[in-house]
Design a protein around this motif. Structure first.
Motif, PDB file in Angstrom:
ATOM      1  N   GLU A   1       0.811  -1.222   0.000  1.00 39.37           N
ATOM      2  CA  GLU A   1       0.000   0.000   0.000  1.00 39.37           C
ATOM      3  C   GLU A   1       0.842   1.268   0.000  1.00 39.37           C
ATOM      4  OE1 GLU A   1      -3.444   0.029   2.596  1.00 39.37           O
ATOM      5  OE2 GLU A   1      -3.216  -2.128   2.950  1.00 39.37           O
ATOM      6  N   ASN A   2       2.164   1.119  -0.189  1.00 38.30           N
ATOM      7  CA  ASN A   2       3.090   2.246  -0.171  1.00 38.30           C
ATOM      8  C   ASN A   2       3.042   3.003   1.158  1.00 38.30           C
ATOM      9  OD1 ASN A   2       5.165   3.835  -1.247  1.00 38.30           O
ATOM     10  ND2 ASN A   2       3.726   5.335  -2.108  1.00 38.30           N
ATOM     11  N   VAL A   3       2.781   2.275   2.236  1.00 37.92           N
ATOM     12  CA  VAL A   3       2.869   2.809   3.594  1.00 37.92           C
ATOM     13  C   VAL A   3       3.965   2.020   4.300  1.00 37.92           C
ATOM     14  CG1 VAL A   3       1.707   3.176   5.798  1.00 37.92           C
ATOM     15  CG2 VAL A   3       0.452   3.502   3.654  1.00 37.92           C
ATOM     16  N   HIS A   4       5.080   2.675   4.577  1.00 40.48           N
ATOM     17  CA  HIS A   4       6.214   2.018   5.217  1.00 40.48           C
ATOM     18  C   HIS A   4       6.194   2.298   6.711  1.00 40.48           C
ATOM     19  CE1 HIS A   4       8.627   2.586   1.208  1.00 40.48           C
ATOM     20  NE2 HIS A   4       7.565   1.815   1.060  1.00 40.48           N
ATOM     21  N   VAL A   5       6.437   1.269   7.503  1.00 41.78           N
ATOM     22  CA  VAL A   5       6.488   1.417   8.955  1.00 41.78           C
ATOM     23  C   VAL A   5       7.825   0.857   9.453  1.00 41.78           C
ATOM     24  CG1 VAL A   5       5.342   0.993  11.158  1.00 41.78           C
ATOM     25  CG2 VAL A   5       3.983   1.112   9.046  1.00 41.78           C
ATOM     26  N   THR A   6       8.558   1.668  10.193  1.00 42.90           N
ATOM     27  CA  THR A   6       9.905   1.295  10.631  1.00 42.90           C
ATOM     28  C   THR A   6      10.083   1.580  12.114  1.00 42.90           C
ATOM     29  OG1 THR A   6      10.855   1.797   8.453  1.00 42.90           O
ATOM     30  CG2 THR A   6      12.378   1.772  10.330  1.00 42.90           C
ATOM     31  N   ALA A   7      10.709   0.653  12.817  1.00 43.74           N
ATOM     32  CA  ALA A   7      11.162   0.891  14.187  1.00 43.74           C
ATOM     33  C   ALA A   7      12.637   1.234  14.131  1.00 43.74           C
ATOM     34  CB  ALA A   7      10.939  -0.332  15.054  1.00 43.74           C
ATOM     35  N   LEU A   8      12.978   2.434  14.567  1.00 49.98           N
ATOM     36  CA  LEU A   8      14.372   2.865  14.646  1.00 49.98           C
ATOM     37  C   LEU A   8      14.878   2.561  16.048  1.00 49.98           C
ATOM     38  CD1 LEU A   8      16.853   4.416  13.533  1.00 49.98           C
ATOM     39  CD2 LEU A   8      15.751   6.525  14.314  1.00 49.98           C
ATOM     40  N   CYS A   9      15.994   1.827  16.134  1.00 49.69           N
ATOM     41  CA  CYS A   9      16.453   1.300  17.427  1.00 49.69           C
ATOM     42  C   CYS A   9      17.882   1.727  17.734  1.00 49.69           C
ATOM     43  CB  CYS A   9      16.346  -0.221  17.425  1.00 49.69           C
ATOM     44  SG  CYS A   9      14.702  -0.844  17.001  1.00 49.69           S
ATOM     45  N   PRO A  10      18.075   2.972  18.131  1.00 48.34           N
ATOM     46  CA  PRO A  10      19.429   3.438  18.457  1.00 48.34           C
ATOM     47  C   PRO A  10      19.927   2.885  19.776  1.00 48.34           C
ATOM     48  CG  PRO A  10      17.827   5.158  18.910  1.00 48.34           C
ATOM     49  CD  PRO A  10      17.073   4.035  18.256  1.00 48.34           C
ATOM     50  N   GLY A  11      21.237   2.838  19.909  1.00 49.56           N
ATOM     51  CA  GLY A  11      21.859   2.500  21.180  1.00 49.56           C
ATOM     52  C   GLY A  11      22.207   3.784  21.916  1.00 49.56           C
ATOM     53  N   PHE A  12      23.412   3.847  22.517  1.00 45.90           N
ATOM     54  CA  PHE A  12      23.817   5.051  23.235  1.00 45.90           C
ATOM     55  C   PHE A  12      23.950   6.215  22.249  1.00 45.90           C
ATOM     56  CE2 PHE A  12      25.726   1.745  26.098  1.00 45.90           C
ATOM     57  CZ  PHE A  12      24.858   1.977  27.161  1.00 45.90           C
ATOM     58  N   THR A  13      23.214   7.285  22.512  1.00 45.58           N
ATOM     59  CA  THR A  13      23.169   8.430  21.601  1.00 45.58           C
ATOM     60  C   THR A  13      23.335   9.706  22.412  1.00 45.58           C
ATOM     61  OG1 THR A  13      21.616   7.185  20.220  1.00 45.58           O
ATOM     62  CG2 THR A  13      21.848   9.547  19.770  1.00 45.58           C
ATOM     63  N   TYR A  14      24.120  10.638  21.886  1.00 49.66           N
ATOM     64  CA  TYR A  14      24.319  11.918  22.572  1.00 49.66           C
ATOM     65  C   TYR A  14      23.048  12.767  22.465  1.00 49.66           C
ATOM     66  CZ  TYR A  14      29.353  10.991  22.757  1.00 49.66           C
ATOM     67  OH  TYR A  14      30.590  10.439  23.019  1.00 49.66           O
ATOM     68  N   THR A  15      22.235  12.796  23.533  1.00 47.04           N
ATOM     69  CA  THR A  15      21.026  13.611  23.603  1.00 47.04           C
ATOM     70  C   THR A  15      20.871  14.097  25.047  1.00 47.04           C
ATOM     71  OG1 THR A  15      19.480  11.841  24.215  1.00 47.04           O
ATOM     72  CG2 THR A  15      19.926  12.132  21.862  1.00 47.04           C
ATOM     73  N   GLU A  16      19.742  14.794  25.300  1.00 50.07           N
ATOM     74  CA  GLU A  16      19.437  15.265  26.644  1.00 50.07           C
ATOM     75  C   GLU A  16      18.803  14.172  27.509  1.00 50.07           C
ATOM     76  OE1 GLU A  16      16.900  18.645  26.389  1.00 50.07           O
ATOM     77  OE2 GLU A  16      18.237  19.764  25.076  1.00 50.07           O
ATOM     78  N   PHE A  17      18.535  13.009  26.921  1.00 51.03           N
ATOM     79  CA  PHE A  17      17.792  11.963  27.630  1.00 51.03           C
ATOM     80  C   PHE A  17      18.431  11.614  28.971  1.00 51.03           C
ATOM     81  CE2 PHE A  17      17.093   7.474  28.618  1.00 51.03           C
ATOM     82  CZ  PHE A  17      15.711   7.395  28.592  1.00 51.03           C
ATOM     83  N   HIS A  18      19.750  11.442  28.974  1.00 53.09           N
ATOM     84  CA  HIS A  18      20.424  11.006  30.202  1.00 53.09           C
ATOM     85  C   HIS A  18      20.483  12.115  31.251  1.00 53.09           C
ATOM     86  CE1 HIS A  18      21.395   7.232  28.312  1.00 53.09           C
ATOM     87  NE2 HIS A  18      21.899   7.872  27.287  1.00 53.09           N
ATOM     88  N   ASP A  19      20.434  13.376  30.808  1.00 51.28           N
ATOM     89  CA  ASP A  19      20.357  14.475  31.762  1.00 51.28           C
ATOM     90  C   ASP A  19      19.009  14.459  32.480  1.00 51.28           C
ATOM     91  OD1 ASP A  19      22.902  15.569  31.100  1.00 51.28           O
ATOM     92  OD2 ASP A  19      22.017  16.389  29.271  1.00 51.28           O
TER      93      ASP A  19
END
Length: 279
Positions: free
Chosen positions: A189-207
């Motif tokens: 149906e030309n509808v793509h669904v993707t799970a993006l699964c990053p590991g350790f990434t430099y963001t504000e999350f850990h703060d």
């Protein structure tokens, strides 16, 4: 013409006349995904709680990429937020062609020591909310014959449960399985669904989690820049990959978690739990 220029022109054509809605767009991977989609010609709807920050990002992207950016201040932990957002897009006459579910957070500490209000909010944002947004927007995409859904999960979704942050890993595993199921459901149906699964990434999350000091002790080679994660996620959903793990090391970790015998993994995790309980 250089290959990079050709790639950029192709990417820009992908987003011409289309809208991408991105949750959790005020920082980290969500902010970088907003830039990647804008660079690719998409007009944007950015959703987050931090109003001032969101409007600053919107103005910057409009200036740099000559796209239209709508900033929507919304707390996705509130029941009914996904329904309101879907209705709001219809009222504004905006067809959402790409949905990026990036909003999320963790609750630090043992499950019994945390408030149920915090745990419920996590479930609402990272499971119920993601499922509802997909349920509401994906059929519209299917009806128009074009759609891209990128659910930002985590490498953690492939790992065994660990003491502390109890619901985070199950929530990320849920996002992965949901994405895989929807990718199959919308085949052809030309509808793509993707799970993006990053590991350790430099963001504000850990703060926000209060784990910056602990994470800083991890070797630098284990970390990735959030823009690289965002660019790989965009490429993966455009190519129709149901799951994408950025980085060879992260893919090896995911494989290792699958390959190790369960009794050995459980023994390691029990020792970790006992260590974490020591004063």
């Amino acid at each position: 013409m250089a290959n990079g220029q050709k790639d950029n022109e192709t990417a820009r054509k992908e987003g011409t006349g289309r809208h991408a809605l991105i949750t959790g767009a005020s920082a980290g991977i969500g902010k970088d995904l907003a830039e990647v989609f804008a660079r690719s010609g998409f007009d944007l709807v950015l959703v987050a709680r931090r109003e001032k920050r969101l409007h600053e990002i919107a103005r910057d992207l409009e200036h740099r990429f000559a796209v239209t950016v709508h900033a929507v201040t919304l707390d996705l932990s509130e029941p009914g937020a996904a329904e309101w957002l879907h209705n709001e897009m219809r009222m504004r006459g905006l067809n959402i062609d790409a949905l990026v579910c990036n909003a999320g957070f963790g609750v630090a500490g043992f499950y019994r020591d945390t408030s149920w209000a915090d745990q419920h909010a996590l479930c609402q944002v990272m499971m119920t909310g993601v499922a509802e947004l997909c349920h509401r927007f994906a059929p519209d995409m299917g009806a128009r014959g074009y759609g891209r859904i990128l659910n930002v999960a985590s490498l953690a979704g492939f790992l065994p449960p660990a003491p502390g942050g109890t619901l985070y890993i199950p929530a990320k595993a849920f996002e992965i399985k949901l994405s895989q199921a929807l990718a199959l459901e919308y085949t052809g149906e030309n509808v793509h669904v993707t799970a993006l699964c990053p590991g350790f990434t430099y963001t504000e999350f850990h703060d926000v989690m209060g784990t910056r000091a602990a994470m800083s002790s991890m070797p630098r080679f284990m970390w990735m820049k959030s823009m690289r994660v965002a660019e790989e996620g965009y490429k993966a959903v455009m190519q129709g990959k149901p799951v994408h793990i950025p980085g060879r090391l992260n893919r090896f970790i995911a494989w290792l978690a699958w390959a190790l015998p369960s009794p050995a993994v459980n023994a390691i995790l029990r020792r970790q739990a006992l260590y974490a309980k020591k004063p």
